[in-house]
Design a protein around this motif. Structure first.
Motif, PDB file in Angstrom:
ATOM      1  N   ALA A 140      -3.557  -5.023  36.236  1.00  0.00           N
ATOM      2  CA  ALA A 140      -4.276  -6.073  36.612  1.00  0.00           C
ATOM      3  C   ALA A 140      -5.072  -5.898  38.026  1.00  0.00           C
ATOM      4  O   ALA A 140      -6.245  -5.985  38.164  1.00  0.00           O
ATOM      5  CB  ALA A 140      -3.648  -7.338  37.056  1.00  0.00           C
ATOM      6  N   ALA A 141      -4.526  -5.065  38.780  1.00  0.00           N
ATOM      7  CA  ALA A 141      -5.031  -4.727  40.221  1.00  0.00           C
ATOM      8  C   ALA A 141      -6.500  -3.768  39.789  1.00  0.00           C
ATOM      9  O   ALA A 141      -7.123  -3.768  40.720  1.00  0.00           O
ATOM     10  CB  ALA A 141      -3.966  -4.253  41.156  1.00  0.00           C
TER      11      ALA A 141
ATOM     12  N   MET B 297     -24.286 -18.365  30.152  1.00  0.00           N
ATOM     13  CA  MET B 297     -23.562 -18.531  31.222  1.00  0.00           C
ATOM     14  C   MET B 297     -22.613 -17.199  31.238  1.00  0.00           C
ATOM     15  O   MET B 297     -22.136 -16.782  30.060  1.00  0.00           O
ATOM     16  CB  MET B 297     -22.646 -19.848  31.113  1.00  0.00           C
ATOM     17  N   TYR B 298     -22.346 -16.665  32.515  1.00  0.00           N
ATOM     18  CA  TYR B 298     -21.640 -15.448  32.551  1.00  0.00           C
ATOM     19  C   TYR B 298     -20.760 -15.362  33.640  1.00  0.00           C
ATOM     20  O   TYR B 298     -21.248 -15.863  35.058  1.00  0.00           O
ATOM     21  CB  TYR B 298     -22.610 -14.105  32.560  1.00  0.00           C
ATOM     22  N   PHE B 299     -19.610 -15.288  33.585  1.00  0.00           N
ATOM     23  CA  PHE B 299     -18.607 -15.084  34.845  1.00  0.00           C
ATOM     24  C   PHE B 299     -18.208 -13.745  34.674  1.00  0.00           C
ATOM     25  O   PHE B 299     -17.572 -13.259  34.027  1.00  0.00           O
ATOM     26  CB  PHE B 299     -17.375 -15.901  34.458  1.00  0.00           C
ATOM     27  N   ASP B 300     -19.011 -12.751  35.543  1.00  0.00           N
ATOM     28  CA  ASP B 300     -18.961 -11.191  35.291  1.00  0.00           C
ATOM     29  C   ASP B 300     -18.521 -10.499  36.535  1.00  0.00           C
ATOM     30  O   ASP B 300     -18.760 -11.178  37.619  1.00  0.00           O
ATOM     31  CB  ASP B 300     -20.216 -10.742  34.698  1.00  0.00           C
ATOM     32  N   TYR B 301     -17.959  -9.255  36.296  1.00  0.00           N
ATOM     33  CA  TYR B 301     -17.691  -8.549  37.229  1.00  0.00           C
ATOM     34  C   TYR B 301     -16.799  -9.026  38.288  1.00  0.00           C
ATOM     35  O   TYR B 301     -17.058  -9.195  39.753  1.00  0.00           O
ATOM     36  CB  TYR B 301     -18.963  -7.963  37.886  1.00  0.00           C
ATOM     37  N   LYS B 302     -15.725  -9.653  37.720  1.00  0.00           N
ATOM     38  CA  LYS B 302     -14.632 -10.339  38.811  1.00  0.00           C
ATOM     39  C   LYS B 302     -13.391  -9.539  38.672  1.00  0.00           C
ATOM     40  O   LYS B 302     -12.752  -9.428  37.454  1.00  0.00           O
ATOM     41  CB  LYS B 302     -14.606 -11.755  38.322  1.00  0.00           C
ATOM     42  N   TYR B 303     -12.837  -8.892  39.778  1.00  0.00           N
ATOM     43  CA  TYR B 303     -11.533  -8.455  39.606  1.00  0.00           C
ATOM     44  C   TYR B 303     -10.435  -9.562  39.659  1.00  0.00           C
ATOM     45  O   TYR B 303     -10.350 -10.406  40.176  1.00  0.00           O
ATOM     46  CB  TYR B 303     -11.131  -7.808  41.060  1.00  0.00           C
TER      47      TYR B 303
ATOM     48  N   GLN C 247      -8.175 -10.929  42.340  1.00  0.00           N
ATOM     49  CA  GLN C 247      -8.795 -12.025  43.099  1.00  0.00           C
ATOM     50  C   GLN C 247      -8.912 -13.598  42.623  1.00  0.00           C
ATOM     51  O   GLN C 247      -9.341 -14.194  43.242  1.00  0.00           O
ATOM     52  CB  GLN C 247     -10.349 -11.655  43.542  1.00  0.00           C
ATOM     53  N   TRP C 248      -8.659 -13.572  41.275  1.00  0.00           N
ATOM     54  CA  TRP C 248      -8.596 -14.921  40.619  1.00  0.00           C
ATOM     55  C   TRP C 248      -7.346 -15.261  40.066  1.00  0.00           C
ATOM     56  O   TRP C 248      -7.287 -16.648  39.731  1.00  0.00           O
ATOM     57  CB  TRP C 248      -9.677 -14.791  39.563  1.00  0.00           C
ATOM     58  N   PHE C 249      -6.266 -14.278  39.942  1.00  0.00           N
ATOM     59  CA  PHE C 249      -5.068 -14.662  39.156  1.00  0.00           C
ATOM     60  C   PHE C 249      -4.123 -14.087  40.031  1.00  0.00           C
ATOM     61  O   PHE C 249      -4.100 -12.972  40.647  1.00  0.00           O
ATOM     62  CB  PHE C 249      -4.834 -13.991  37.764  1.00  0.00           C
ATOM     63  N   ASP C 250      -2.982 -14.730  40.197  1.00  0.00           N
ATOM     64  CA  ASP C 250      -1.741 -14.352  40.937  1.00  0.00           C
ATOM     65  C   ASP C 250      -1.254 -13.241  40.074  1.00  0.00           C
ATOM     66  O   ASP C 250      -1.226 -13.339  38.712  1.00  0.00           O
ATOM     67  CB  ASP C 250      -0.737 -15.598  41.091  1.00  0.00           C
ATOM     68  N   ALA C 251      -0.653 -12.402  40.843  1.00  0.00           N
ATOM     69  CA  ALA C 251       0.336 -11.224  40.016  1.00  0.00           C
ATOM     70  C   ALA C 251       1.347 -11.538  39.135  1.00  0.00           C
ATOM     71  O   ALA C 251       1.519 -10.791  38.106  1.00  0.00           O
ATOM     72  CB  ALA C 251       0.738 -10.267  41.194  1.00  0.00           C
TER      73      ALA C 251
ATOM     74  N   LEU D  83     -12.213  -6.778  29.480  1.00  0.00           N
ATOM     75  CA  LEU D  83     -11.624  -6.260  30.299  1.00  0.00           C
ATOM     76  C   LEU D  83     -12.129  -4.881  30.575  1.00  0.00           C
ATOM     77  O   LEU D  83     -12.378  -4.295  29.594  1.00  0.00           O
ATOM     78  CB  LEU D  83     -10.036  -6.243  30.287  1.00  0.00           C
ATOM     79  N   ASN D  84     -12.208  -4.420  31.635  1.00  0.00           N
ATOM     80  CA  ASN D  84     -12.497  -2.951  32.117  1.00  0.00           C
ATOM     81  C   ASN D  84     -11.886  -2.583  33.293  1.00  0.00           C
ATOM     82  O   ASN D  84     -11.387  -3.248  34.091  1.00  0.00           O
ATOM     83  CB  ASN D  84     -14.124  -2.746  31.950  1.00  0.00           C
ATOM     84  N   MET D  85     -11.922  -1.101  33.348  1.00  0.00           N
ATOM     85  CA  MET D  85     -11.615  -0.419  34.728  1.00  0.00           C
ATOM     86  C   MET D  85     -12.449   0.816  34.661  1.00  0.00           C
ATOM     87  O   MET D  85     -12.931   1.366  33.819  1.00  0.00           O
ATOM     88  CB  MET D  85     -10.195  -0.118  34.737  1.00  0.00           C
TER      89      MET D  85
END
Length: 406
Positions: free
Chosen positions: A122-123, A90-96, A99-103, A231-233
């Motif tokens: 985070a942005a 199972m993979y939850f991948d490539y998610k900014y 878009q999923w967490f408040d600042a 995590l990546n950028m």
């Protein structure tokens, strides 16, 4: 005297290095790298997370394309509780993250790439969370270069230089940000295609480690531990404007093909995140091409002006060259750095055999949905797209286009 790392030097290294570089325990000072599963469960809370899933024992000469994966929505707690019994990765991948967490969430507030020399947070960060065996098919990123921080569990990276032959590049399924390899590094039906594949490097990252993937390097990434969080950028590269023109040309070509094919066939040509390509008017795609072509030509004009100015003014100071002694930096034990180790063709084959031994079930008959949707069934359509999208072909088209627009 041995050179010690600082923010400016690390930024210089990550910007200019041309081989994959590992910073061992570089982000172990991040509180995020110390979080256990219980803490992550609190961070994710009760929100349902869409995991893409596939049976671990699936054997195929094609990669496990995203289109062939099922999607299951689970809370993080249920994801953890299902690990032992699940026959799927199972993979939850490539998610900014934004878009999923408040600042103001704990995760976003804790995250900073400052020690790499970048004022990013985070942005600018993407999250990858998966179970053992979850993976990303071998590919090269179309734009920029990549900095990765492993914050939980172990992850294996197999990398090849941009010019490596034998990886069978394909644009089917199409994704603007990726060029995929046709080779299945997870559980291939045949190992013959991997014979003689040279130039590879392999590294396993543990929590606290960081990795720099230079522009254009091929990479296959697989999660090793039961729970892996990364995590990546991505950061822009000076060659991106040229790549944007190439990608805009390829996108127009593929969009036109998709518009003239049955919807189910068109969907097989693209990754799910590109499904809107069928509905995007060609006028919009041509406007995008015009925009990136003008940006590229403006950049070329600026470079020429600077060169002419330097020629006229012999006294103008030249900018300092951003040089660093990579060998010396890696050789300093205090820096805890290493170039990703090389692997032989035999080493690579052993890794693939280990995967097959651990996961594959040659006795199981494949389900219908596993047999359906293989991109190889597209045959001529796929061959035409790949022929037109080859680097030498698209470079020639781009050259002729820019010459006419100049």
């Amino acid at each position: 005297m041995a050179t010690a790392l600082n923010e400016e030097l690390v930024r210089n290294i990550t910007t200019n290095v041309t081989v994959p570089l590992v910073f061992r325990q570089f982000v172990s000072n991040w509180s995020i790298s110390q979080w256990n599963v219980e803490k992550w469960s609190t961070v994710f809370g009760d929100r349902e997370i869409p995991f893409r899933c596939m049976r671990k024992d699936f054997i195929s000469d094609e990669p496990c394309w995203e289109r062939k994966c099922k999607v299951k929505k689970l809370t993080f707690k249920n994801f953890i509780n299902n690990l032992a019994a699940s026959k799927e990765w199972m993979y939850f991948d490539y998610k900014y993250l934004h878009q999923w967490f408040d600042a103001d969430s704990e995760l976003c507030k804790e995250l900073s790439w400052k020690q790499f020399g970048y004022d990013k947070g985070a942005a600018d960060t993407t999250l990858w969370m998966g179970s053992e065996g979850s993976h990303t098919p071998a590919h090269q990123d179309t734009y920029g270069y990549n900095i990765i921080a492993q914050v939980h569990g172990k992850k294996r990276w197999i990398l090849f230089p941009p010019e490596t032959g034998g990886l069978k590049p394909t644009r089917v399924p199409y994704e603007e940000s990726s060029v995929y390899s046709e080779l299945n590094f997870f559980c291939p039906h045949s190992l013959d295609v991997f014979n003689g594949l040279t130039g590879g490097r392999m590294v396993e990252l543990s929590a606290g480690d960081a990795l720099v993937v230079p522009r254009g390097w091929w990479h296959y990434v697989q999660n090793i531990d039961p729970v892996n969080i990364t995590l990546n950028m991505w950061l822009p590269h000076e060659k991106d404007p040229s790549a944007h023109v190439s990608e805009a040309l390829i996108k127009i070509f593929i969009a036109q093909m998709c518009k003239d094919l049955p919807l189910e066939t068109a969907k097989m040509l693209v990754n799910p995140n590109e499904d809107d390509i069928v509905d995007t008017p060609l006028a919009v795609l041509f406007l995008q091409l015009e925009t990136v072509a003008n940006t590229y030509m403006d950049k070329k004009r600026r470079v020429r002006r600077v060169k002419r100015q330097k020629t006229r003014d012999d006294d103008s100071p030249l900018p300092d060259l951003e040089e660093f002694d990579l060998k010396g930096l890696v050789g300093n034990p205090g820096n805890n750095m290493e170039i990703a180790p090389s692997i032989t063709s035999a080493d690579l084959m052993n890794v693939l055999k280990d995967n097959l031994s651990k996961y594959a079930n040659t006795e199981r008959a494949l389900d219908d949905d596993e047999l359906d949707g293989a991109t190889s069934s597209l045959c001529l359509t796929k061959a035409v797209i790949d022929a037109f999208s080859q680097n030498d072909v698209i470079d020639l088209v781009k050259h002729n286009l820019l010459a006419r627009l100049s």
